[in-house]
Design a protein around this motif. Structure first.
Motif, PDB file in Angstrom:
ATOM      1  N   GLU A 197      48.896 101.686 -83.105  1.00 44.42           N
ATOM      2  CA  GLU A 197      50.192 101.002 -84.179  1.00 44.42           C
ATOM      3  C   GLU A 197      51.046 102.085 -84.672  1.00 44.42           C
ATOM      4  O   GLU A 197      52.239 102.159 -84.544  1.00 44.42           O
ATOM      5  CB  GLU A 197      49.483 100.295 -85.217  1.00 44.42           C
ATOM      6  CG  GLU A 197      48.813  98.994 -84.692  1.00 44.42           C
ATOM      7  CD  GLU A 197      47.949  98.369 -85.988  1.00 44.42           C
ATOM      8  OE1 GLU A 197      47.639  99.116 -87.004  1.00 44.42           O
ATOM      9  OE2 GLU A 197      47.914  97.187 -85.760  1.00 44.42           O
ATOM     10  N   ALA A 198      50.626 103.307 -85.135  1.00 45.77           N
ATOM     11  CA  ALA A 198      51.270 104.416 -85.570  1.00 45.77           C
ATOM     12  C   ALA A 198      52.162 104.914 -84.366  1.00 45.77           C
ATOM     13  O   ALA A 198      53.399 105.131 -84.603  1.00 45.77           O
ATOM     14  CB  ALA A 198      50.345 105.362 -86.220  1.00 45.77           C
ATOM     15  N   LEU A 227      43.108 101.301 -82.588  1.00 46.24           N
ATOM     16  CA  LEU A 227      44.005 100.357 -83.024  1.00 46.24           C
ATOM     17  C   LEU A 227      45.081 100.893 -83.757  1.00 46.24           C
ATOM     18  O   LEU A 227      46.272 100.873 -83.663  1.00 46.24           O
ATOM     19  CB  LEU A 227      43.409  99.166 -83.734  1.00 46.24           C
ATOM     20  CG  LEU A 227      44.312  98.066 -84.248  1.00 46.24           C
ATOM     21  CD1 LEU A 227      45.032  97.520 -83.119  1.00 46.24           C
ATOM     22  CD2 LEU A 227      43.428  97.249 -85.034  1.00 46.24           C
ATOM     23  N   THR A 228      44.713 101.581 -85.114  1.00 49.21           N
ATOM     24  CA  THR A 228      45.738 102.497 -85.819  1.00 49.21           C
ATOM     25  C   THR A 228      46.586 103.433 -85.123  1.00 49.21           C
ATOM     26  O   THR A 228      47.462 103.717 -85.506  1.00 49.21           O
ATOM     27  CB  THR A 228      44.914 102.868 -87.225  1.00 49.21           C
ATOM     28  OG1 THR A 228      43.932 103.928 -86.644  1.00 49.21           O
ATOM     29  CG2 THR A 228      44.355 101.841 -88.075  1.00 49.21           C
ATOM     30  N   LEU A 285      58.138  95.545 -87.631  1.00 44.71           N
ATOM     31  CA  LEU A 285      57.923  96.878 -88.100  1.00 44.71           C
ATOM     32  C   LEU A 285      58.634  97.123 -89.659  1.00 44.71           C
ATOM     33  O   LEU A 285      58.281  97.981 -90.121  1.00 44.71           O
ATOM     34  CB  LEU A 285      58.623  98.047 -87.120  1.00 44.71           C
ATOM     35  CG  LEU A 285      58.185  97.721 -85.736  1.00 44.71           C
ATOM     36  CD1 LEU A 285      59.057  98.989 -84.802  1.00 44.71           C
ATOM     37  CD2 LEU A 285      56.726  97.993 -85.610  1.00 44.71           C
ATOM     38  N   ALA A 291      48.080 108.386 -80.994  1.00 45.46           N
ATOM     39  CA  ALA A 291      49.164 107.914 -81.427  1.00 45.46           C
ATOM     40  C   ALA A 291      50.100 108.946 -81.061  1.00 45.46           C
ATOM     41  O   ALA A 291      51.489 108.532 -80.807  1.00 45.46           O
ATOM     42  CB  ALA A 291      49.114 108.187 -83.128  1.00 45.46           C
ATOM     43  N   THR A 331      53.397 103.498 -81.718  1.00 48.28           N
ATOM     44  CA  THR A 331      54.241 102.324 -81.131  1.00 48.28           C
ATOM     45  C   THR A 331      55.500 102.526 -82.272  1.00 48.28           C
ATOM     46  O   THR A 331      56.676 102.710 -81.831  1.00 48.28           O
ATOM     47  CB  THR A 331      53.756 101.038 -81.290  1.00 48.28           C
ATOM     48  OG1 THR A 331      52.866 101.202 -80.371  1.00 48.28           O
ATOM     49  CG2 THR A 331      54.802 100.117 -80.781  1.00 48.28           C
ATOM     50  N   LEU A 332      55.121 102.570 -83.681  1.00 49.05           N
ATOM     51  CA  LEU A 332      56.271 102.336 -84.633  1.00 49.05           C
ATOM     52  C   LEU A 332      56.921 103.713 -84.347  1.00 49.05           C
ATOM     53  O   LEU A 332      58.228 103.678 -84.451  1.00 49.05           O
ATOM     54  CB  LEU A 332      55.562 102.333 -86.059  1.00 49.05           C
ATOM     55  CG  LEU A 332      56.582 102.534 -87.113  1.00 49.05           C
ATOM     56  CD1 LEU A 332      57.637 101.647 -87.255  1.00 49.05           C
ATOM     57  CD2 LEU A 332      55.644 102.500 -88.497  1.00 49.05           C
TER      58      LEU A 332
END
Length: 360
Positions: A121-122, A117-118, A305, A18, A124-125
């Motif tokens: 996602e974290a 995956l998480t 988002l 992340a 990217t946000l």
């Protein structure tokens, strides 16, 4: 960087990934001359905090705020630490599941892919937000005696970039940003019950998350019900798929609370800035126009988002606080900080007069 996973409680997110993804998406370099930036923002924060305290009446006599200048990567790392702390209760619950503790190549692969995956996602946000965020009040972990002292963060590269793009005078623009962040400091340091209340709402939501087979079945049943409503031409809220009625109630309380806090910060920055900061009106107008004039691609990303909804909530929160101020000055505004029961509901944020009728 974010520290490695604990052996006692499983990690639901690959925090190192992340951080890497977030830094890559955000871009930027390390912040130079950190000591000089720290002195400057400490002075600005102290000036802003005094003005906010005088206007709002929140917090009384507090020690000077602690200011910390950051680059984008440091801001991402700081928010990942907060997110990791918030998710610990959920991670502890997952640790009790037999499926998560199962041995063998397949369960191991599932756990690994879930973390990856998480983590992506974290990252990217936070990377996307990290390109734009100017400041943040980093709330400490609530204690029995209150919140303790937090830190006012300033993302220096984004502040400097905004100043150069729009021709803002640095000293004025930085003071304007400090007003917003020290307003949040006054909220959390001046209202003793507030940090614990927000933590309680988060704990309540995470504690209600179903991670067993029955929970999965209930999600599937809700999906079937929503599909039938779609076929019938009814309006469907996808949140209905993900949360139970109990969870929705908790999330709406979180939404209402955060709308008021952000709206209060915007309102205070506007009112105090108009008196204290030269060029305030132009800064407000330009940043508002820039926020509203996002291109189709940017708006799509914001929608995915959840950031467009967040911006709408802030706008509603500011309108709510301003209406209270028009009706009764800061005395009326500060009623929301009397107790958790004094906070408005989502419907009352949208209809301030309805709240005033209840609060008196």
């Amino acid at each position: 960087m974010v520290s490695t996973a604990s052996q006692e409680i499983p990690e639901l997110v690959d925090w190192d990934l992340a951080a890497k993804v977030g830094r890559r998406v955000a871009g930027g370099t390390d912040l130079a001359a950190r000591a000089a930036w720290s002195r400057q923002f400490t002075d600005l924060s102290t000036t802003a905090d005094r003005a906010v305290a005088e206007f709002t009446g929140l917090g009384g006599e507090l020690p000077p705020p602690v200011a910390e200048p950051l680059d984008r990567g440091q801001w991402i790392d700081g928010n990942l630490r907060t997110l990791r702390r918030v998710l610990r209760p959920l991670a502890a619950k997952v640790a009790t599941r037999r499926a998560w503790r199962a041995s063998g190549p397949v369960p191991s692969a599932v756990r690994s892919s879930t973390r990856l995956l998480t983590g992506a996602e974290a990252g990217t946000l936070l990377g996307y937000v990290g390109q734009r965020v100017l400041g943040q009040y980093d709330l400490p972990v609530p204690t029995a005696d209150g919140a303790g002292e937090g830190t006012v963060w300033y993302v220096v590269p984004n502040i400097v970039q905004t100043e150069r793009r729009h021709g803002f005078k640095p000293a004025d623009f930085r003071l304007w940003i400090a007003l917003h962040e020290t307003a949040h400091r006054r909220q959390f340091r001046g209202v003793q019950w507030l940090p614990g209340h927000i933590q309680g709402l988060l704990d309540s939501y995470l504690g209600s998350v179903q991670i067993d087979e029955e929970g999965i079945k209930r999600v599937a049943q809700r999906a079937q019900e929503l599909a039938k409503r779609l076929v019938a031409g009814e309006r469907v809220d996808l949140l209905d798929l993900l949360v139970t009625p109990e969870q929705r109630g908790t999330l709406e309380r979180v939404q209402a609370t955060m709308s008021v806090l952000e709206g209060h910060g915007e309102f205070v920055m506007d009112e105090v800035g108009a008196k204290l900061v030269p060029g305030h009106d132009r800064m407000k107008r330009i940043l508002h126009e820039r926020r509203q004039a996002s291109g189709p691609g940017t708006r799509l990303i914001q929608e995915v988002l959840g950031l467009r909804q967040k911006l709408d909530q802030y706008s509603q929160g500011e309108a709510f606080v301003r209406r209270l101020y028009e009706r009764g000055g800061m005395e009326a505004v500060n009623r929301v900080f009397v107790s958790p029961d004094a906070l408005p509901t989502v419907d009352e944020v949208r209809d301030p007069d309805r709240y005033l009728a209840r609060a008196g």
